[in-house]
Design a protein around this motif. Structure first.
Motif, PDB file in Angstrom:
ATOM      1  N   PRO A  12       0.828  -1.203   0.000  1.00 34.62           N
ATOM      2  CA  PRO A  12       0.000   0.000   0.000  1.00 34.62           C
ATOM      3  C   PRO A  12       0.865   1.256   0.000  1.00 34.62           C
ATOM      4  CG  PRO A  12      -0.065  -1.079   2.150  1.00 34.62           C
ATOM      5  CD  PRO A  12       0.724  -1.957   1.231  1.00 34.62           C
ATOM      6  N   SER A  13       0.359   2.275  -0.653  1.00 34.37           N
ATOM      7  CA  SER A  13       1.087   3.543  -0.697  1.00 34.37           C
ATOM      8  C   SER A  13       0.846   4.295   0.598  1.00 34.37           C
ATOM      9  CB  SER A  13       0.590   4.376  -1.882  1.00 34.37           C
ATOM     10  OG  SER A  13      -0.749   4.756  -1.653  1.00 34.37           O
ATOM     11  N   GLY A  16      -2.610   5.619   0.633  1.00 33.20           N
ATOM     12  CA  GLY A  16      -3.567   4.551   0.945  1.00 33.20           C
ATOM     13  C   GLY A  16      -3.578   4.239   2.428  1.00 33.20           C
ATOM     14  N   ASP A  20      -6.720   4.637   4.833  1.00 29.90           N
ATOM     15  CA  ASP A  20      -7.180   3.526   5.674  1.00 29.90           C
ATOM     16  C   ASP A  20      -7.190   3.927   7.145  1.00 29.90           C
ATOM     17  OD1 ASP A  20      -7.501   1.937   3.470  1.00 29.90           O
ATOM     18  OD2 ASP A  20      -5.649   0.777   3.785  1.00 29.90           O
TER      19      ASP A  20
END
Length: 140
Positions: A12-13, A16, A20
């Motif tokens: 995940p970046s 992201g 989240d």
């Protein structure tokens, strides 16, 4: 982004992860709010039951007091009048005492239900403390 060698999924970046985190934090805050609302509703119900007990106990105690007054009047009439009558004050005195005892018991129960420590939402506070500790651990 490079695929993970084991799962084949992309890492995940940072954006992201932040998205989240924000979504999870929002969900957590919303759930904590719902828990606190439910617990406060429960405490308000308990307080209402305490107020009801106080009200009913007060009414019963008042009725007992009236009967005790009736007994005192009968006792005074007996002391001033003829003693040949079979103590008409004894029955109202016994009944009044029993009613007064019941009223005192109900008042004590209502009073204990209304103590401040019984009205504090403990579950929500404990849960918020745990959540803040977990959040602090993750931010280190």
């Amino acid at each position: 982004m490079q695929p993970d060698e084991v799962t084949g999924k992309k890492d995940p970046s940072l954006a992201g992860l932040i998205t989240d985190f924000t979504r999870e934090l929002s969900t957590l805050v919303r759930q904590e709010g719902q828990l606190m609302k439910a617990e406060l509703s429960e405490k308000v119900s308990e307080a209402g039951a305490g107020v009801s007990s106080l009200t009913i106990g007060g009414a019963i105690l008042f009725a007992g007091f009236l009967i005790l007054l009736l007994a005192a009047v009968a006792a005074l009439n007996d002391a001033l009048g003829s003693f040949a009558v079979d103590n008409p004050w004894l029955s109202p005195l016994i009944v009044g005492s029993i009613v007064a005892i019941i009223g005192v018991v109900l008042l004590q129960k209502g009073r204990s239900n209304l103590k401040a420590k019984n009205l504090v939402p403990k579950k929500s506070g404990d849960s918020l403390r745990r959540d803040s500790e977990v959040l602090r651990e993750h931010l280190k």
